[in-house]
Design a protein around this motif. Sequence first.
Motif, mmCIF file in Angstrom:
data_model
loop_
_atom_site.group_PDB
_atom_site.id
_atom_site.type_symbol
_atom_site.label_atom_id
_atom_site.label_comp_id
_atom_site.label_asym_id
_atom_site.label_seq_id
_atom_site.Cartn_x
_atom_site.Cartn_y
_atom_site.Cartn_z
ATOM 1 N N ASP A 1 0.881 -1.285 0.006
ATOM 2 C CA ASP A 1 0.033 -0.095 0.042
ATOM 3 C C ASP A 1 1.014 1.093 -0.071
ATOM 4 O O ASP A 1 2.039 1.261 0.350
ATOM 5 C CB ASP A 1 -1.021 -0.096 1.436
ATOM 6 N N TYR A 2 0.287 2.379 -0.358
ATOM 7 C CA TYR A 2 1.020 3.691 -0.420
ATOM 8 C C TYR A 2 1.441 4.261 1.147
ATOM 9 O O TYR A 2 0.514 3.909 2.085
ATOM 10 C CB TYR A 2 0.261 4.734 -1.079
ATOM 11 N N ILE A 3 2.235 4.737 1.316
ATOM 12 C CA ILE A 3 2.747 5.723 2.476
ATOM 13 C C ILE A 3 2.581 7.069 2.248
ATOM 14 O O ILE A 3 3.163 7.695 1.652
ATOM 15 C CB ILE A 3 4.002 5.158 3.294
ATOM 16 N N THR A 4 1.437 7.375 3.093
ATOM 17 C CA THR A 4 0.951 8.759 2.877
ATOM 18 C C THR A 4 1.143 9.626 4.522
ATOM 19 O O THR A 4 0.253 9.184 5.068
ATOM 20 C CB THR A 4 -0.222 9.249 2.220
ATOM 21 N N ILE A 5 2.161 10.396 4.422
ATOM 22 C CA ILE A 5 2.309 11.099 5.930
ATOM 23 C C ILE A 5 2.041 12.548 5.852
ATOM 24 O O ILE A 5 2.917 13.157 5.148
ATOM 25 C CB ILE A 5 3.515 10.730 6.391
ATOM 26 N N CYS A 6 1.269 13.105 6.497
ATOM 27 C CA CYS A 6 0.803 14.580 6.365
ATOM 28 C C CYS A 6 1.818 15.216 7.288
ATOM 29 O O CYS A 6 2.275 16.420 6.825
ATOM 30 C CB CYS A 6 -0.490 14.915 6.548
#
Length: 206
Positions: A43-48
Amino acid sequence: VTGVQRVLFRSYAAALGGNTAQPEVGSCNGAVGQFITVAHQNDYITICEFEAMGVAGEYKPLNNVALNGAATQSTEGWSGAASRGVDGNTATAWGEASCTHTQNGDPEWWQVDLGAYYSITTVYLYHRTDCCQDRLISAKIMISDTDDYTDGGTECAASTAGGNVAQPEVATCSAATGRYMTVAHSNDYITICEFMVHSVGQVPPP
């Protein structure tokens, strides 16, 4: 890094993602290090935003107070002596002759006497990985003042991944104190390839 110092720190796994009010908060339970990593698969890793709160600390090597301790177990099968679990060998294949083996009764347990009372922070459990990786899933890791873990013992954690992930499986005891560490299970074999216990120091007997 090799031998007993080859340790993978896994202190927290995200459980909620972006489905609740942000931020999601996790604890590293006082672990010391220079690098913090978010790791995932398929899965994608998206960290804000990623924030780490702490104080400057000095790294100390693993203080494995279980190494070569007096180990016992409820039963023995296939010459899998209890002492294999604290012999310093982290090989995870049965053919390396360094994994324990009980029968599959109710209950079954493996235990190490630390020889003194300690405050325990972290436990590192090496599962068998060449076969039977699920054997210890749901097994309880206990700390107690006496060898009777059922009388006043404290559950540190329960195995959730077994030998299905990179070893060791890491659990926290949150500085609980005691002399005996036990892995307890029912209706399955207990196979431990190495059991390490990290302590910040001895404490007075209760």
